[in-house]
Design an enzyme around this catalytic site. Structure first.
Site, short mmCIF file in Angstrom:
data_model
loop_
_atom_site.label_atom_id
_atom_site.label_comp_id
_atom_site.label_asym_id
_atom_site.label_seq_id
_atom_site.Cartn_x
_atom_site.Cartn_y
_atom_site.Cartn_z
N GLU A 1 0.83 -1.21 0.00
CA GLU A 1 0.00 0.00 0.00
C GLU A 1 0.87 1.26 0.00
OE1 GLU A 1 -3.43 1.91 2.98
OE2 GLU A 1 -2.05 0.38 3.73
N LYS B 1 -9.41 2.62 -1.96
CA LYS B 1 -9.69 2.11 -0.61
C LYS B 1 -11.08 2.56 -0.17
CE LYS B 1 -7.06 1.59 3.71
NZ LYS B 1 -5.79 2.01 4.37
N CYS C 1 -5.48 -2.99 2.56
CA CYS C 1 -5.19 -2.95 4.00
C CYS C 1 -6.46 -3.04 4.84
CB CYS C 1 -4.36 -1.72 4.33
SG CYS C 1 -3.48 -1.84 5.92
#
Length: 565
Positions: free
Chosen positions: A58, A126, A162
């Protein structure tokens, strides 16, 4: 794997096989060109290994965490330009998946880019933005809608970024929209016990979706945060197929085979996990090593008192940088015992570090004389003790300036918590390797280091902290026969109370119910609150717990509330 190699270095994947290269690497925040080169070098190795895809963590192109730096539009433009240029460089060979920011339609996203055939072919955003502990992503990014998988060489891969993988709905949406595997890029910082927490969440995603999962984490230190790697691969049902090492940079190539029951990873190397004491110690060593390297320093100095805290800091520094890059300075006063002088000398000798001695007697006499007209008729006390500490800080900072060595400060978490440290004195310095380690853990860590040595340690093996240093009663030696226990509860009691009040956010009543004297608990609570201004000005240090001082625990300096329970 010769049947997988296409023309001009590109790859044409065999239908039922997929090779992934996992790049567990150490980016540097803001070094966009350097991070891009790290990614390219890893891509070249992936190409030699016949990979279909190389996966990086990331926000790799920028380093992580970038905090408010990502709010500067030119920084984001530069990062996106680097990714575009990288896409052109990796045209002939495996695809590359890499994290970075994306500014789009007036919104800023934590994004994950797929580069293939010289172009950016897909970008994922995200969805779940962490806003707790050290994370402020709601402040920085826009939450994207739930997204489906990306197509990589004909395989549909979901890339939950994540925090996305910690939530059932993101992985479920990817699985329902056709994902055949889940590849999770991470910037997940260390705290004690973090690996088990990650693993339990990822096993849950595998069980829920029935898909194999790749968990890729970065390594390296960034300010207070240490990224510990430990990347792994899970097959359907949660079976471990690959386990990469903690803290080490590494590349792993893993093959997936399509079966009647979906894709399955071929089992690779399973690296054993070190014990908690070793993980904490490694985090402190790597934190200092990267803080130095990434800020441009190569040498440190510290005040070596003959006590346990400065001894363990000297050891961490010698392990991180090499003994030849660590200079210790003894700064005795009339209260410094012969034993302390001898112990400091033995620590420096065992580590192989240089030890200098600079007496504070002369400077102290000069300060006493200068203040005598103002202090006439007043009793000596804490002020005079603090003058000694501040003189030591002054003399150490002067040497830091003159010789270009970063000054390390040596206060443990117990002292930092209750303010048992002198601001502009022994708190002076650029970094504190033991800032998030309570005193009782310092004792344990010293014993562990004496008994253990690893290849990543640059100091000698064997006993480097003499048992006498570990076993003697702690003292600041600022007045005759002084002991820490004169001013504080015994550390076993103090640390237990601090862990309840700080790490567990327990009430005074709960501490009393656990068996601690109410007056002692209230005194400790008072010291914690009135010391906030000191912590606000303290040096950074590696985060070992979920309640490290700085981003994990943000309290006001001015605060009249006290727990009356």
């Amino acid at each position: 794997m010769s049947d997988l190699v296409g023309q001009k270095g590109s790859r044409t994947r065999a239908e039922d096989n997929f090779r992934l290269t996992m790049a567990q690497l150490n980016p540097t925040v803001g070094d966009l060109a350097g991070n891009a080169q790290l990614a390219f070098d890893a891509w070249q190795e992936a190409r030699e290994a016949g990979a279909d895809l190389i996966m990086l963590p990331e926000m790799f192109i920028t380093g992580y965490q970038v905090q408010d730096l990502v709010l500067k539009p030119q920084f984001v433009r530069d990062a996106m330009a680097q990714i575009g240029a990288l896409a052109a460089r990796v045209k002939h060979g495996p695809a590359m998946a890499i994290g970075g920011p994306q500014s789009k339609d007036g919104q800023l996203f934590n994004a994950y880019y797929l580069l293939d055939g010289g172009e950016i072919t897909s970008v994922g955003h995200k969805h779940e933005l962490p806003n707790f502990n050290v994370f402020d992503e709601v402040r920085h990014y826009t939450s994207a809608p739930l997204q489906g998988p990306m197509s990589v060489r004909g395989v549909r891969i979901g890339f939950p970024i994540c925090e996305d993988a910690w939530h059932e709905d993101v992985a479920e949406a990817m699985e329902e929209s056709g994902a055949e595997m889940l590849f999770v890029p991470n910037g997940s910082p260390y705290f004690r016990g973090k690996f088990d927490v990650r693993m339990s969440h990822m096993v849950a995603r595998v069980v829920e979706t029935g898909l194999p999962l790749v968990y890729l984490n970065m390594v390296g230190g960034q300010d207070d945060q240490i990224f510990d790697g430990g990347s792994f691969v899970l097959n359907k049902g949660g079976a471990l197929a690959l386990q990469m090492p903690l803290f080490d940079q590494a590349l792993s190539h893993i093959d997936f085979t399509r079966t009647a029951d979906g894709w399955r990873a071929v089992v690779g190397e399973i690296t054993a996990q070190p014990c908690t004491e070793e993980q904490d110690y490694r985090a402190m060593v790597e934190g200092l090593r990267d803080y130095m390297g990434k800020t441009g320093f190569s040498k440190v100095l510290l005040g070596l008192s003959g006590g346990i805290d400065s001894a363990i800091v000297a050891t961490i520094a010698a392990d991180a940088l090499g003994p030849e890059n660590v200079r210790c300075v003894m700064l005795p006063s009339e209260y410094t015992s012969r034993e302390s002088l001898d112990d400091a000398g033995e620590v420096a000798n065992l580590l192989g570090c240089k030890l200098d001695e600079v007496s504070i007697a002369g400077p102290r006499a000069a300060v006493t004389e200068a203040l005598a007209p103002l202090f006439a008729g007043l009793d000596e006390g804490l002020t005079e003790e603090n003058i000694q500490s501040r003189l030591r800080g002054l003399l150490l900072m002067a040497q830091s300036n003159k010789f270009g060595e970063m000054l390390l400060t040596t206060g443990n978490k117990s002292e930092v918590a209750v303010g048992y440290a002198t601001i502009y004195g022994d708190m002076s310095g650029g970094y504190n390797p033991i800032k998030d380690m309570y005193k009782t853990r310092v004792f344990e860590t010293c014993r562990w280091r004496n008994a253990n040595h690893r290849p990543w340690m640059m100091a000698p093996e064997g006993t480097v902290i003499p048992p006498r240093v570990i076993d003697k009663p702690p003292t600041a030696e600022l007045r005759p026969d002084q002991k820490d226990s004169d001013s504080l509860p015994e550390y076993e009691v103090l640390d237990a109370i601090l862990e309840m009040l700080i790490d567990e956010e327990r009430s005074v009543a709960e501490c009393v119910a656990a068996g601690f004297d109410r007056d002692v608990v209230k005194r400790v609570e008072h010291l914690v609150y009135i010391s906030e201004y000191k912590r606000f000005q303290s040096a950074p240090g590696p985060r070992l717990s979920q309640k490290a001082f700085w981003l994990d625990r943000r309290y006001p300096i001015v605060n009249r509330w006290r727990d009356g329970s």
